[in-house]
Structure formats: structure tokens, C-alpha cells
Design an enzyme around this catalytic site. Structure first.
Site, PDB file in Angstrom:
ATOM      1  N   ARG A 195      36.217  92.646 -21.055  1.00 34.77           N
ATOM      2  CA  ARG A 195      37.200  92.861 -22.128  1.00 34.77           C
ATOM      3  C   ARG A 195      36.984  91.831 -23.229  1.00 34.77           C
ATOM      4  NH1 ARG A 195      40.960  94.803 -17.729  1.00 34.77           N
ATOM      5  NH2 ARG A 195      41.491  92.717 -17.020  1.00 34.77           N
ATOM      6  N   PHE A 242      39.764 106.206 -19.232  1.00 33.50           N
ATOM      7  CA  PHE A 242      40.199 105.653 -17.933  1.00 33.50           C
ATOM      8  C   PHE A 242      40.833 104.267 -18.180  1.00 33.50           C
ATOM      9  CE2 PHE A 242      36.275 108.097 -17.323  1.00 33.50           C
ATOM     10  CZ  PHE A 242      36.671 109.065 -16.421  1.00 33.50           C
ATOM     11  N   ASP A 273      44.210 108.175 -19.980  1.00 32.94           N
ATOM     12  CA  ASP A 273      44.225 108.088 -18.518  1.00 32.94           C
ATOM     13  C   ASP A 273      44.997 109.297 -18.004  1.00 32.94           C
ATOM     14  OD1 ASP A 273      43.763 105.477 -16.428  1.00 32.94           O
ATOM     15  OD2 ASP A 273      45.034 107.110 -15.688  1.00 32.94           O
ATOM     16  N   ALA A 331      48.016 110.919 -21.985  1.00 33.57           N
ATOM     17  CA  ALA A 331      47.936 111.172 -20.547  1.00 33.57           C
ATOM     18  C   ALA A 331      47.175 112.477 -20.352  1.00 33.57           C
ATOM     19  CB  ALA A 331      49.336 111.256 -19.951  1.00 33.57           C
ATOM     20  N   ASP A 371      35.264 103.636 -17.952  1.00 39.13           N
ATOM     21  CA  ASP A 371      35.459 102.810 -16.745  1.00 39.13           C
ATOM     22  C   ASP A 371      36.159 103.641 -15.671  1.00 39.13           C
ATOM     23  OD1 ASP A 371      35.579 100.659 -15.026  1.00 39.13           O
ATOM     24  OD2 ASP A 371      37.370  99.794 -15.941  1.00 39.13           O
ATOM     25  N   CYS A 373      32.181 101.167 -10.594  1.00 43.46           N
ATOM     26  CA  CYS A 373      32.703 100.193  -9.627  1.00 43.46           C
ATOM     27  C   CYS A 373      32.486 100.685  -8.196  1.00 43.46           C
ATOM     28  CB  CYS A 373      34.171  99.888  -9.885  1.00 43.46           C
ATOM     29  SG  CYS A 373      35.221 101.329  -9.775  1.00 43.46           S
TER      30      CYS A 373
HETATM   31  N1  SAH Z   1      39.574 100.196 -17.368  1.00 46.71           N
HETATM   32  C1  SAH Z   1      40.756  99.915 -16.591  1.00 46.71           C
HETATM   33  C2  SAH Z   1      40.581 100.259 -15.120  1.00 46.71           C
HETATM   34  C3  SAH Z   1      40.231 101.704 -14.829  1.00 46.71           C
HETATM   35  S1  SAH Z   1      40.660 102.244 -13.221  1.00 46.71           S
HETATM   36  C4  SAH Z   1      41.156  98.442 -16.801  1.00 46.71           C
HETATM   37  O1  SAH Z   1      40.423  97.674 -17.448  1.00 46.71           O
HETATM   38  O2  SAH Z   1      42.234  98.081 -16.342  1.00 46.71           O
HETATM   39  C5  SAH Z   1      40.383 103.948 -13.292  1.00 46.71           C
HETATM   40  C6  SAH Z   1      41.487 104.750 -13.967  1.00 46.71           C
HETATM   41  O3  SAH Z   1      41.007 106.093 -14.097  1.00 46.71           O
HETATM   42  C7  SAH Z   1      42.808 104.871 -13.223  1.00 46.71           C
HETATM   43  O4  SAH Z   1      43.858 104.368 -14.014  1.00 46.71           O
HETATM   44  C8  SAH Z   1      43.003 106.372 -12.965  1.00 46.71           C
HETATM   45  O5  SAH Z   1      44.347 106.784 -13.155  1.00 46.71           O
HETATM   46  C9  SAH Z   1      42.130 106.973 -14.018  1.00 46.71           C
HETATM   47  N2  SAH Z   1      41.594 108.318 -13.739  1.00 46.71           N
HETATM   48  C10 SAH Z   1      41.114 108.799 -12.575  1.00 46.71           C
HETATM   49  N3  SAH Z   1      40.625 110.050 -12.742  1.00 46.71           N
HETATM   50  C11 SAH Z   1      40.806 110.360 -14.044  1.00 46.71           C
HETATM   51  C12 SAH Z   1      40.492 111.510 -14.838  1.00 46.71           C
HETATM   52  N4  SAH Z   1      39.896 112.570 -14.312  1.00 46.71           N
HETATM   53  N5  SAH Z   1      40.801 111.475 -16.149  1.00 46.71           N
HETATM   54  C13 SAH Z   1      41.397 110.389 -16.708  1.00 46.71           C
HETATM   55  N6  SAH Z   1      41.705 109.289 -15.985  1.00 46.71           N
HETATM   56  C14 SAH Z   1      41.421 109.270 -14.692  1.00 46.71           C
END
Ligand code: SAH
Length: 394
Positions: free
Chosen positions: A213, A229, A251, A278, A298, A338
């Protein structure tokens, strides 16, 4: 009677290289009737003591706590947690006024398989990924208070949902020490971070993206940023502070979007550069215009087990291809995986394939990884899980 595990002939080999896991297939006999989560001594087939660890039902049968003969008592926890804190202190993470979020214990990386401890301001969040660590939670919380010397006032305990003690945990309540602290705002390099350790994912925040970040912040000036995400919006906050032109956070979880909006409002009240959606990532990317020149991808771990590897690689390829097709010329793509079972090389190949299929010319600017407070035990390469690339797309 001593609780002991006796290995099959030759099965001590990985332990001689200090690998901290003993698989069930390596075990010849178990003596002394240990219960799941008990501390056991491990012996070679020749009867030589070799390690001490927590026993558990499942493929990883023993998680090693020590390769030298010590008692697993208060002094042991004090020593291990104290060393973990020394590491974070030497990283400059523990004594800043503008920063109060870090990982204090990272499982195998700190010689404590099955245990995670994250610090959020004056609250510590303890997470057990093994039954043994669950049973040790009280002494761990107690020792934690001692080593943190007044800087921590509450200890919140959060277990893995898949473990058998979940029902007991829910009955027990989750603060081991103290309770919610009014007005305590955990900071990441000066940013007020929205953290929800009670119902959030992991311990409430993806601390592991902190340095990435910070890097994005330096590269975001004047850009149209898409944070895909976003979870609690950490990259979005960094982009806003870095002077982005606009920031869109996406997300699929409505709660995540709510926390992202909260975080933006707390740090940049009334800032109109930010919008949050969302929505499903794949759908959003199919429908979006080509307006972004910095995209963050991510996603959650696409592969949690080896058998899901092929599909996961395809998932990374598809996702990155969508970004390559839509990102503006001169754009930056921050792309991550990850999944622990996906190697750096496999991830890079998936992204490389996506670039080739999209016909874009791509340079690798940076190769990213988990931060230093998520250390990798050199004898346990499985601990390396987060990998990322910063790509320049012509
Ligand atoms: N980049 C974030 C962490 C990401 S964790 C940070 O820095 O804090 C992964 C995220 O992807 C989760 O919040 C989950 O809700 C979301 N997610 C999972 N599948 C998804 C999809 N198909 N579309 C959008 N978001 C999704």
C-alpha cells in the site's frame, strides 16, 4: 506416563532440517494416550528424543514447538513472544506515534506453528490455527500483556472456524482480557484503518499488504485508480493520500464496502474522489469503461489446496487478462496472489500468459511479497505465500 510419538525408521530426516511439521504417515506409534492438542515428545525409531510439539488429528499430526528439550511452560512462551517482539522492534514497527498496527507472531515464521497475534492499537487479536494453541490461549494472553508493558489493554481471541472448539469458543465469549476500547484508533503509517476483528476476515485487516500500500501511494498521483477486491479499502486510502484523481473500490461483500466507505470518511471527510461498489469483480471488469490507469487486483486465495491449482492458475490468468484489456496506456497494474500453493513462478506465468493474450506490451517494475513482520522460517518455505507484481502496461 510420558506422552510420546515414535517415528517410523528414517522419518526424522525433515526434522533434522528443522522442518516444523510431522505428517501422520511418518508416525509408527503414539504412547501415553495424548488428547488432541496435548504437548508430546517426539522420538526417532531408535529411541532418541528429537522434538516437542502439539499433537493434532489430521495430516499434520505434530506441529513442532521446540527442537531442544525445554518444557512448554510460561518461560517458553515468554521467550518466544519476547523474541517475536524484538524482531518487530528492530523493524521500527513498535514504537511510533503514527503507527500501531503490526503482526507480532506469524506462526511457523516465529517458531510458533498454529499461532497468529496481530496488534491493533491497544488491542491484541490472538488467532489459533491448532488445537494446541487453543488450549494455550490463556497463558499466551497473559504473557502478551507482560511483554507489551501497558501498550496492550485488551486481548481478543478468535479461532479458526473449522476447528472443533468453535462451539465452545462462542459460548465462552471472545475477549480473554479487557474488552472493546472506546476511542482507540489503530493507525497504519498515519492512516486510521477500519478494523473489525469480531466479524471481519482474518484478524480484521490484511496487515500483509502494508508495504505494498505504501508503494502504491507513491505511484498514485494523478491516476484513476481501480481497487479490485478492496476488502476494507487499504489500497484506496493509500491512493487517496497519494493524490489520485479518482478511486473506485470494488468488493462483493457489502460489509467490506461499508467499512471501506467508513475508512475514507474517517481519513478524508467529504472527499468526492472516492466511490465504492458492492459488486462481483469479474462482472465489474467486463462492464467497466477503459478509464483506469492504476488497477489493483488482490483476490482471495484461488487455491487453498494443491488439487485446486490448475483452476486457480486459470482464474489468475482470466482476471489479469481482463485488466490488461481495459487498462489505459501507460497504466500500472498491481497484481497479487495470496495462495500458498501457487509459486511465484506459476503466478508470473499466469500473468505472462494474460499479457500475451491481451497483446499488450508489459514491463515488470517491482516484485512484491509479504512484509517483514510476516517472516518466513528458512526451514519452512511453505510460509512464503504472498506474491505480487507491479507492471507497466504500454
Ligand atoms: N486488498 C485487500 C484484501 C483483499 S481480500 C486489502 O488490502 O485489505 C479479498 C477480498 O475479495 C475479500 O474482501 C472478498 O470479499 C473479496 N471477494 C471475493 N470474491 C470476490 C468477487 N468475486 N468479486 C469481488 N470481490 C470478491
Amino acid at each position: 506416563m510420558e506422552k510420546k510419538v515414535i517415528l517410523k525408521k528414517g522419518k526424522e530426516e525433515s526434522l533434522l532440517r528443522f522442518h516444523p511439521w510431522i505428517f501422520s504417515g511418518a508416525i509408527a506409534t503414539i504412547d501415553g494416550n495424548p488428547d488432541e492438542g496435548d504437548v508430546v515428545n517426539v522420538y526417532t525409531s531408535g529411541g532418541e528424543w528429537i522434538a516437542t510439539g502439539h499433537i493434532q488429528v489430521g495430516s499434520i499430526a505434530v506441529r513442532v514447538l521446540s527442537f531442544s528439550p525445554v518444557a512448554i511452560d510460561r518461560a517458553f512462551w515468554l521467550d518466544r513472544l519476547g523474541k517475536a517482539l524484538d524482531v518487530r522492534r528492530s523493524l521500527g514497527l513498535t514504537d511510533r506515534d503514527d503507527h500501531s498496527i503490526f503482526r507480532l507472531v506469524h506462526g511457523e515464521g516465529d517458531g510458533l506453528p498454529g499461532l497468529v497475534i496481530d496488534i491493533y492499537g491497544r488491542t491484541a487479536v490472538v488467532q489459533a490455527h491448532s488445537v494446541g494453541m487453543h488450549f494455550a490461549r490463556e497463558v499466551i494472553a497473559d504473557v502478551l500483556m507482560e511483554i507489551m508493558q501497558g501498550r496492550v489493554e485488551s486481548v481478543y481471541y478468535k479461532s479458526e472456524t473449522t476447528l472443533p472448539f468453535k462451539a465452545e469458543l462462542e459460548r465462552a465469549g471472545c475477549y480473554l482480557i479487557g474488552g472493546p476500547i472506546e476511542g482507540d484508533e489503530p493507525l497504519e503509517y498515519g492512516m486510521k484503518m477500519p478494523v473489525d476483528w469480531i466479524s471481519g476476515q482474518k484478524t480484521g485487516l490484511f496487515i500483509d499488504q502494508r508495504e505494498n500500500r505504501a508503494l502504491l501511494e507513491k505511484m498514485a498521483s494523478g491516476r484513476n485508480v481501480l481497487n479490485m477486491f478492496c476488502y476494507t479499502g487499504g489500497f484506496s486510502l493509500a491512493a487517496l493520500r497519494g493524490g489520485a484523481n479518482l478511486v473506485h473500490s470494488v468488493d462483493s461483500s457489502a460489509r467490506a464496502i461499508e467499512l471501506t466507505r467508513q475508512g475514507v470518511e474517517n481519513n478524508f471527510p467529504g472527499d468526492t474522489r472516492h466511490e465504492a461498489f458492492a459488486e462481483d469483480a469479474f462482472k465489474f471488469m467486463d462492464e467497466m469503461e477503459s478509464i483506469y490507469d492504476l488497477i489493483v487486483l488482490d483476490p482471495p486465495a484461488f487455491a487453498k489446496h494443491k488439487d485446486a491449482l490448475k483452476r486457480a492458475l486459470l482464474g489468475y490468468r482470466r482476471l489479469n487478462e481482463k485488466a490488461f484489456r481495459k487498462i489505459r496506456s501507460g497504466g500500472l497494474l498491481f497484481t497479487f496472489s495470496c495462495s500458498q500453493v501457487v509459486t511465484k513462478e506459476q503466478f508470473r506465468t499466469a500473468v505472462f500468459t494474460a499479457a500475451a493474450l491481451s497483446g499488450r506490451s508489459v514491463r515488470i517494475l517491482c516484485q512484491l511479497h509479504q512484509p517483514a513482520d510476516h517472516p518466513v522460517n528458512i526451514f519452512h518455505p511453505e510460509g512464503e505465500y504472498l506474491k505480487g507484481l507491479v507492471l507497466y502496461v504500454e
